[in-house]
Design a protein around this motif. Sequence first.
Motif, PDB file in Angstrom:
ATOM      1  N   GLU A 196      -9.219  12.408 -16.383  1.00 31.32           N
ATOM      2  CA  GLU A 196      -8.259  11.464 -15.807  1.00 31.32           C
ATOM      3  C   GLU A 196      -8.774  10.910 -14.479  1.00 31.32           C
ATOM      4  N   VAL A 197      -9.435  11.743 -13.693  1.00 30.23           N
ATOM      5  CA  VAL A 197     -10.013  11.276 -12.434  1.00 30.23           C
ATOM      6  C   VAL A 197     -11.032  10.171 -12.700  1.00 30.23           C
ATOM      7  N   LYS A 198     -11.908  10.396 -13.670  1.00 28.76           N
ATOM      8  CA  LYS A 198     -12.954   9.424 -13.978  1.00 28.76           C
ATOM      9  C   LYS A 198     -12.399   8.141 -14.576  1.00 28.76           C
ATOM     10  N   ALA A 199     -11.243   8.225 -15.208  1.00 26.23           N
ATOM     11  CA  ALA A 199     -10.653   7.052 -15.857  1.00 26.23           C
ATOM     12  C   ALA A 199      -9.657   6.324 -14.962  1.00 26.23           C
ATOM     13  N   SER A 200      -9.430   6.829 -13.743  1.00 29.40           N
ATOM     14  CA  SER A 200      -8.420   6.242 -12.870  1.00 29.40           C
ATOM     15  C   SER A 200      -9.056   5.822 -11.551  1.00 29.40           C
ATOM     16  N   SER A 201      -8.304   5.936 -10.482  1.00 25.69           N
ATOM     17  CA  SER A 201      -8.808   5.565  -9.157  1.00 25.69           C
ATOM     18  C   SER A 201      -9.290   6.776  -8.387  1.00 25.69           C
ATOM     19  N   GLY A 202      -9.733   7.802  -9.119  1.00 22.72           N
ATOM     20  CA  GLY A 202     -10.238   8.994  -8.459  1.00 22.72           C
ATOM     21  C   GLY A 202      -9.209  10.066  -8.211  1.00 22.72           C
TER      22      GLY A 202
ATOM     23  N   SER B 116      -4.406   4.680  -8.952  1.00 25.46           N
ATOM     24  CA  SER B 116      -3.743   5.418 -10.027  1.00 25.46           C
ATOM     25  C   SER B 116      -4.326   6.813 -10.194  1.00 25.46           C
ATOM     26  N   ALA B 117      -3.544   7.674 -10.806  1.00 25.40           N
ATOM     27  CA  ALA B 117      -3.954   9.055 -11.085  1.00 25.40           C
ATOM     28  C   ALA B 117      -3.971   9.330 -12.579  1.00 25.40           C
ATOM     29  N   GLY B 118      -4.062   8.274 -13.368  1.00 28.69           N
ATOM     30  CA  GLY B 118      -4.075   8.480 -14.810  1.00 28.69           C
ATOM     31  C   GLY B 118      -2.739   8.985 -15.325  1.00 28.69           C
ATOM     32  N   ARG B 119      -2.783   9.695 -16.428  1.00 28.85           N
ATOM     33  CA  ARG B 119      -1.563  10.226 -17.037  1.00 28.85           C
ATOM     34  C   ARG B 119      -1.172  11.565 -16.413  1.00 28.85           C
TER      35      ARG B 119
ATOM     36  N   PRO C  54       1.038   8.311  -9.045  1.00 32.73           N
ATOM     37  CA  PRO C  54       0.623   9.678  -9.366  1.00 32.73           C
ATOM     38  C   PRO C  54       1.183  10.108 -10.716  1.00 32.73           C
ATOM     39  N   GLY C  55       0.609   9.584 -11.753  1.00 30.57           N
ATOM     40  CA  GLY C  55       1.051   9.901 -13.102  1.00 30.57           C
ATOM     41  C   GLY C  55       1.839   8.772 -13.727  1.00 30.57           C
ATOM     42  N   THR C  56       1.398   8.347 -14.905  1.00 30.19           N
ATOM     43  CA  THR C  56       2.129   7.377 -15.705  1.00 30.19           C
ATOM     44  C   THR C  56       2.007   7.782 -17.167  1.00 30.19           C
ATOM     45  N   ALA C  57       2.817   7.139 -18.007  1.00 33.54           N
ATOM     46  CA  ALA C  57       2.793   7.472 -19.429  1.00 33.54           C
ATOM     47  C   ALA C  57       1.547   6.928 -20.118  1.00 33.54           C
TER      48      ALA C  57
ATOM     49  N   LYS D  33      -3.019  13.887 -11.601  1.00 39.43           N
ATOM     50  CA  LYS D  33      -1.701  14.443 -11.257  1.00 39.43           C
ATOM     51  C   LYS D  33      -1.408  15.602 -12.205  1.00 39.43           C
ATOM     52  N   VAL D  34      -1.173  16.766 -11.621  1.00 44.08           N
ATOM     53  CA  VAL D  34      -0.894  17.974 -12.394  1.00 44.08           C
ATOM     54  C   VAL D  34       0.559  18.373 -12.193  1.00 44.08           C
TER      55      VAL D  34
END
Length: 344
Positions: free
Chosen positions: A133-139, A102-105, A81-84, A142-143
């Motif tokens: 971020e949703v479209k670029a990750s696993s759906g 993943s949850a993108g950045r 849930p969030g990475t750099a 993370k806010v």
Amino acid sequence: MRGIVLPEREERSFWIDGDRLRTEPVPGAELVVDGGWLLPGLVDVHTHPGTESREGPFSEQLLRRHLTDHRDAGVLLVRTPGTASRIPDWVDQDPELPRVRSAGRWLATPGRFFPGFGRDVTEADLVQAAVEEVKASSGWCKVIGDWKHDQPALPLETLTAVVQAVHAIGGRVAAHCQTSEGSRNAVLAGVDSLEHGMHLDPELIDRMAAQGTAFVPTLSVLGAGADRRRASAPGPGRDWWLAGWEGMLPNVRAAHEAGVTVLAGTDSLPCGTVGSEVDWLVRAGLSAEAALGAASWSARSWLGLPGLVDGGLADLVAYDTDPTLDAAALGHPSRIILRGRVVA
């Protein structure tokens, strides 16, 4: 493979066909597990592989090592849930590594995160960034819902708009929250998972259960910091943090009893230590079986994956003794099978 399957506690036999489990014999099969206890692969739903400090950049070499550490501990599915940096495509293509959701950045609005560590956006741009971020990750996205104790949380209307936009495209929202206002706003906005949830108002727990907001309390990393906080210089920040920690275990127990999905996430290094989170969930009042499920079958189901069933993924961990009775067993799997291949 044959053994006693958890959570059903039934003796079963499985055959592996590619990366799938079968309950009918597969010709030419070799027996790789004969007896003991069989679990769906362990899950860490809150881990940040690829970095070890805020000063160090995201590293694909570290990412591989961290995911390998998870795998070697029997953690065969992780949610980040969030990475750099966004998780690279090669991770899902590597049969030696755990499956990753993943949850993108991290999505951080001004003043609510370590500057430059995630994706810094304005409140006005947050909804669009979340969708991206949703479209670029696993759906997932993370806010960062709040940050310091003496600063306002992300406004409820802003977070609600994020949730509505993400849900409209079939995505899910995780929210970092550690203040009363932040946790309240996350629940009222209808996020899919509340991460940490310090200072959560117990009056909101029934709403979490009704709307399906999961609770990922990351007790192991918070508990590890409690003594350090107690030893620190007195002040408002210290008192606020300790007050939040004092409410964590009672809230986790109340959430579980109310029907909230409580899940195991470590948020800490080294990777592959989800067993410590299982221990903390037991200390909070969950049964040993429920706590283990939070790091195995329950977490897999919540992420949309089946357990040990015909046609299910051939991701499993075997133990010589019942891990719900032997707390030390989680650290010593007798066999690890990932994507249908024996890896340990």
